[in-house]
Design a protein around this motif. Structure first.
Motif, PDB file in Angstrom:
ATOM      1  N   LEU A  11      50.350  36.290  33.974  1.00  0.00           N
ATOM      2  CA  LEU A  11      49.849  35.267  34.899  1.00  0.00           C
ATOM      3  C   LEU A  11      50.926  34.210  35.133  1.00  0.00           C
ATOM      4  O   LEU A  11      51.076  33.700  36.241  1.00  0.00           O
ATOM      5  CB  LEU A  11      48.594  34.604  34.329  1.00  0.00           C
ATOM      6  N   ILE A 128      41.286  41.403  32.290  1.00  0.00           N
ATOM      7  CA  ILE A 128      41.116  42.558  33.169  1.00  0.00           C
ATOM      8  C   ILE A 128      40.211  43.608  32.528  1.00  0.00           C
ATOM      9  O   ILE A 128      39.634  44.446  33.209  1.00  0.00           O
ATOM     10  CB  ILE A 128      42.480  43.151  33.546  1.00  0.00           C
ATOM     11  N   ILE A 149      38.098  32.507  37.013  1.00  0.00           N
ATOM     12  CA  ILE A 149      38.590  33.642  37.798  1.00  0.00           C
ATOM     13  C   ILE A 149      38.218  34.965  37.141  1.00  0.00           C
ATOM     14  O   ILE A 149      38.417  35.138  35.939  1.00  0.00           O
ATOM     15  CB  ILE A 149      40.120  33.558  37.947  1.00  0.00           C
ATOM     16  N   TRP A 152      37.298  41.637  38.718  1.00  0.00           N
ATOM     17  CA  TRP A 152      36.579  42.794  39.266  1.00  0.00           C
ATOM     18  C   TRP A 152      35.398  42.313  40.093  1.00  0.00           C
ATOM     19  O   TRP A 152      34.742  41.327  39.716  1.00  0.00           O
ATOM     20  CB  TRP A 152      36.100  43.711  38.131  1.00  0.00           C
ATOM     21  N   LEU A 165      40.194  37.162  42.934  1.00  0.00           N
ATOM     22  CA  LEU A 165      41.461  37.321  43.654  1.00  0.00           C
ATOM     23  C   LEU A 165      41.961  38.756  43.579  1.00  0.00           C
ATOM     24  O   LEU A 165      43.093  39.045  43.937  1.00  0.00           O
ATOM     25  CB  LEU A 165      42.535  36.389  43.048  1.00  0.00           C
ATOM     26  N   ARG A 167      42.965  42.143  41.175  1.00  0.00           N
ATOM     27  CA  ARG A 167      43.641  42.265  39.868  1.00  0.00           C
ATOM     28  C   ARG A 167      44.916  41.437  39.895  1.00  0.00           C
ATOM     29  O   ARG A 167      45.770  41.618  40.769  1.00  0.00           O
ATOM     30  CB  ARG A 167      43.985  43.723  39.592  1.00  0.00           C
ATOM     31  N   ILE A 168      45.041  40.514  38.945  1.00  0.00           N
ATOM     32  CA  ILE A 168      46.209  39.628  38.982  1.00  0.00           C
ATOM     33  C   ILE A 168      47.127  39.753  37.766  1.00  0.00           C
ATOM     34  O   ILE A 168      48.048  38.970  37.588  1.00  0.00           O
ATOM     35  CB  ILE A 168      45.785  38.146  39.176  1.00  0.00           C
ATOM     36  N   VAL A 169      46.867  40.769  36.923  1.00  0.00           N
ATOM     37  CA  VAL A 169      47.810  40.957  35.814  1.00  0.00           C
ATOM     38  C   VAL A 169      48.381  42.367  35.833  1.00  0.00           C
ATOM     39  O   VAL A 169      47.883  43.230  36.478  1.00  0.00           O
ATOM     40  CB  VAL A 169      47.144  40.718  34.437  1.00  0.00           C
TER      41      VAL A 169
ATOM     42  N   LEU B  27      46.463  50.585  30.586  1.00  0.00           N
ATOM     43  CA  LEU B  27      47.200  49.910  31.651  1.00  0.00           C
ATOM     44  C   LEU B  27      48.695  50.187  31.584  1.00  0.00           C
ATOM     45  O   LEU B  27      49.337  50.455  32.585  1.00  0.00           O
ATOM     46  CB  LEU B  27      46.926  48.408  31.614  1.00  0.00           C
ATOM     47  N   LEU B  52      36.493  49.080  30.966  1.00  0.00           N
ATOM     48  CA  LEU B  52      37.695  49.322  31.763  1.00  0.00           C
ATOM     49  C   LEU B  52      37.935  50.813  31.936  1.00  0.00           C
ATOM     50  O   LEU B  52      38.217  51.277  33.038  1.00  0.00           O
ATOM     51  CB  LEU B  52      38.910  48.664  31.104  1.00  0.00           C
ATOM     52  N   PRO B  87      49.882  48.144  41.027  1.00  0.00           N
ATOM     53  CA  PRO B  87      50.056  47.069  40.047  1.00  0.00           C
ATOM     54  C   PRO B  87      49.234  45.836  40.405  1.00  0.00           C
ATOM     55  O   PRO B  87      48.852  45.659  41.561  1.00  0.00           O
ATOM     56  CB  PRO B  87      51.547  46.749  40.119  1.00  0.00           C
ATOM     57  N   GLY B  88      48.953  45.018  39.405  1.00  0.00           N
ATOM     58  CA  GLY B  88      48.257  43.763  39.634  1.00  0.00           C
ATOM     59  C   GLY B  88      49.158  42.804  40.394  1.00  0.00           C
ATOM     60  O   GLY B  88      50.366  43.037  40.495  1.00  0.00           O
ATOM     61  N   GLN B  89      48.599  41.764  40.949  1.00  0.00           N
ATOM     62  CA  GLN B  89      49.377  40.833  41.772  1.00  0.00           C
ATOM     63  C   GLN B  89      49.318  39.406  41.270  1.00  0.00           C
ATOM     64  O   GLN B  89      48.560  38.579  41.811  1.00  0.00           O
ATOM     65  CB  GLN B  89      48.884  40.897  43.214  1.00  0.00           C
ATOM     66  N   PRO B  90      50.142  39.080  40.283  1.00  0.00           N
ATOM     67  CA  PRO B  90      50.150  37.703  39.784  1.00  0.00           C
ATOM     68  C   PRO B  90      50.605  36.689  40.834  1.00  0.00           C
ATOM     69  O   PRO B  90      50.349  35.498  40.684  1.00  0.00           O
ATOM     70  CB  PRO B  90      51.124  37.753  38.591  1.00  0.00           C
ATOM     71  N   GLU B  91      51.234  37.162  41.909  1.00  0.00           N
ATOM     72  CA  GLU B  91      51.647  36.226  42.971  1.00  0.00           C
ATOM     73  C   GLU B  91      50.418  35.557  43.578  1.00  0.00           C
ATOM     74  O   GLU B  91      50.462  34.379  43.975  1.00  0.00           O
ATOM     75  CB  GLU B  91      52.363  36.914  44.131  1.00  0.00           C
ATOM     76  N   LYS B  92      49.327  36.349  43.661  1.00  0.00           N
ATOM     77  CA  LYS B  92      48.101  35.784  44.241  1.00  0.00           C
ATOM     78  C   LYS B  92      47.579  34.650  43.371  1.00  0.00           C
ATOM     79  O   LYS B  92      47.057  33.653  43.862  1.00  0.00           O
ATOM     80  CB  LYS B  92      47.024  36.861  44.346  1.00  0.00           C
ATOM     81  N   PHE B  93      47.728  34.855  42.055  1.00  0.00           N
ATOM     82  CA  PHE B  93      47.294  33.817  41.135  1.00  0.00           C
ATOM     83  C   PHE B  93      48.156  32.577  41.319  1.00  0.00           C
ATOM     84  O   PHE B  93      47.651  31.451  41.347  1.00  0.00           O
ATOM     85  CB  PHE B  93      47.368  34.326  39.692  1.00  0.00           C
TER      86      PHE B  93
END
Lengths: 169, 104
Positions: A11, A128, A149, A152, A165, A167-169, B27, B52, B87-93
């Motif tokens: 993050l 996650i 936040i 899912w 938002l 998946r952010i990790v 993951l 998961l 992949p996940g998008q930490p940029e969005k965070f």
């Protein structure tokens, strides 16, 4: 602990230099997080000039599957530790993602806010791993965090005040 | 092997990974783009770990089975049905957080 540390470092990976200094708080029983954090910060220092960070340990609030009554006692003990620490650090922003360790810190910050000493923005990111149900920390902090936040869509439906938002990790 | 810091090297050399339902294992494997069979431990059925694994299976990213069905799964599996895991998008965070604290 473990997975939580990996997630939170991911993050942090895209945050700008303005998020400084960074104060990491983790459980005293955690043996691996310190190394991960130092490694992360070291890489960060290669590309940014402003890389201040500190590390602090507090007693672990609760072991996995620890009973309710003893959890209350150990959490109160952790609050005893985290209150002076939070007071010392006076954070503007608290970012947490689910280990029991974050609950006493957030509660301490809330208390400091209520007393007019320092108001921190609390941002909680559920792991996650949590697709259908919230962790215990999440269930508690859903009501206290400024921003909660989830990663899912099922959880966004169940917890409408949360932010989704993807998946952010 | 007990607590190696990262299995990234081993993962890169593998053609197929068989793992328990731990999030980190799943993951990391999916991020390396390797086909994954998740073996579910029925004795831990109430463990949230399964959430998961179940979702990844529903989304077609992994194959799932219990211990007793593993051999059968290996014999009959079609790995081409597995979908890649973005992949996940930490940029969005980061974007979100910047707005929250007022950095624009």
């Amino acid at each position: 602990t473990g997975g939580h540390t990996t997630e939170i470092l991911r993050l942090l990976s895209c945050l700008s230099e303005s998020y400084s200094p960074r104060h990491y708080i983790f459980a005293d029983s955690d043996k691996m997080s310190e190394a991960k954090i130092r490694s992360f910060e070291q890489k960060r220092a290669e590309t940014s000039s402003n890389s201040q960070f500190t590390l602090d340990r507090i007693p672990r609030s609760r072991e996995v599957r620890q009973s309710w009554t003893s959890s209350v006692v150990t959490t109160l003990y952790s609050i005893l530790y985290s209150l002076p620490l939070t007071y010392k650090l006076k954070p503007d922003l608290i970012l947490c993602n689910g280990p029991g360790t974050c609950v006493p810190v957030c509660l301490s910050a809330l208390l400091l806010g209520l007393l007019g000493i320092k108001r921190a923005i609390i941002v909680y990111v559920e792991s996650i791993c949590r697709v259908e149900t919230l962790s215990l920390s999440g269930k508690i902090l859903y009501y206290f965090a400024d921003y909660f936040i989830v990663q899912w869509p099922d959880l966004k439906e169940k917890y409408p005040k949360s932010v989704y938002l993807g998946r952010i990790v | 092997f007990r607590f190696k810091e990262s299995l990234a090297e081993e993962l890169r050399g593998a053609d197929l990974v068989i793992s328990h339902a731990g999030a980190g294992s799943c993951l990391e494997t999916l991020e390396e783009g390797k086909p994954l069979i998740v073996v579910v431990n029925e004795k831990l059925m109430n463990n949230h770990q399964l959430e998961l694994a179940k979702q990844l299976h529903r989304d077609g990213h992994v194959l799932c089975c219990n211990c007793s069905a593993l051999v059968e799964t290996l014999q009959s599996m079609d790995l081409s049905t597995l979908k890649p895991f973005p992949p996940g998008q930490p940029e969005k965070f980061a974007l979100f957080l910047d707005k929250v604290v007022g950095f624009q």
